[in-house]
Design an enzyme around this catalytic site. Structure first.
Site, PDB file in Angstrom:
ATOM      1  N   ASP A   1       0.890  -1.163   0.000  1.00 24.21           N
ATOM      2  CA  ASP A   1       0.000   0.000   0.000  1.00 24.21           C
ATOM      3  C   ASP A   1       0.928   1.213   0.000  1.00 24.21           C
ATOM      4  OD1 ASP A   1      -2.263   1.645   0.201  1.00 24.21           O
ATOM      5  OD2 ASP A   1      -2.147   1.644   2.393  1.00 24.21           O
TER       6      ASP A   1
ATOM      7  N   GLU B   1      -1.073  -1.197  -4.838  1.00 25.69           N
ATOM      8  CA  GLU B   1      -2.285  -0.407  -5.084  1.00 25.69           C
ATOM      9  C   GLU B   1      -2.022   0.611  -6.182  1.00 25.69           C
ATOM     10  OE1 GLU B   1      -4.820   2.868  -2.758  1.00 25.69           O
ATOM     11  OE2 GLU B   1      -4.882   0.880  -1.830  1.00 25.69           O
TER      12      GLU B   1
ATOM     13  N   ASP C   1      -2.696   0.929   7.057  1.00 27.02           N
ATOM     14  CA  ASP C   1      -1.817   0.767   5.891  1.00 27.02           C
ATOM     15  C   ASP C   1      -1.379  -0.696   5.742  1.00 27.02           C
ATOM     16  OD1 ASP C   1      -1.435   3.739   5.288  1.00 27.02           O
ATOM     17  OD2 ASP C   1      -0.744   3.603   7.359  1.00 27.02           O
TER      18      ASP C   1
END
Length: 181
Positions: free
Chosen positions: A20, A81, A154
């Protein structure tokens, strides 16, 4: 960091590193998957860089951490991501820089590299592309059989990325087929 042992007796195992991306806080999760609905967290955490450090040093620190994660855990795939939409241009730039480093480092290491949008991840993990952060954290907890919600967010998001890849990729399909044979 989070560690857990893995029982791979039920089939083929694949290891996915979820990232992430972020410049200040970059979540990561290493997940082993070996069949339909069977995944275990190997390691989860957040890489932090001080806001007061100059940008090149922060990017260098991230690159070093990405290389260390890949070298230590030897993932078959790295799921990152995709920067899909950001209201704040400055945030989008820093997320894009961190994402680019993760993509490049994974490619250089010979890993399969894939990007997923936040909606794809939410849909794969929570069953709905509009799921909130807490819903995603809860589903990550359930799917990985964790005793508590994965924190910080996260790290949970990184775990969700890895779970998404296990569910959506050709690797995920082959794992499901191997386990059902």
């Amino acid at each position: 960091m989070f560690a857990n042992s893995v029982d791979t007796s039920s089939g083929v195992t694949t290891r996915v590193l979820g990232i992430d991306p972020g410049l200040t806080r970059c979540g990561f999760a290493v997940i082993d998957g070996w069949g339909p609905g069977s995944a275990t967290a190997v390691s989860m955490g957040v890489i932090r860089t001080p806001k007061t450090d100059p940008l090149p040093q922060r990017l260098g620190a991230l690159r070093t951490e990405f290389a260390a994660l890949i070298a230590e855990f030897k993932p078959k795939a790295v799921a990152v991501e995709q920067v899909f939409f950001q209201v704040n241009v400055r945030t989008a730039m820093s997320v894009g820089q961190a994402s680019g480093l993760a993509l490049a480092e994974a490619a250089l290491a010979g890993c399969e590299v894939i990007q997923y949008t936040p909606n794809q991840v939410k849909d794969a993990v929570a069953g709905w592309g509009g799921a909130g952060k807490e819903q995603v954290q809860k589903m990550v907890q359930v799917r990985l059989k964790l005793t508590t919600l994965p924190r910080p967010a996260d790290a949970a998001d990184a775990a969700a990325l890895a779970l998404c890849h296990l569910a959506m990729s050709p690797i995920g399909r082959s794992l499901r087929q191997a386990a059902s044979s």
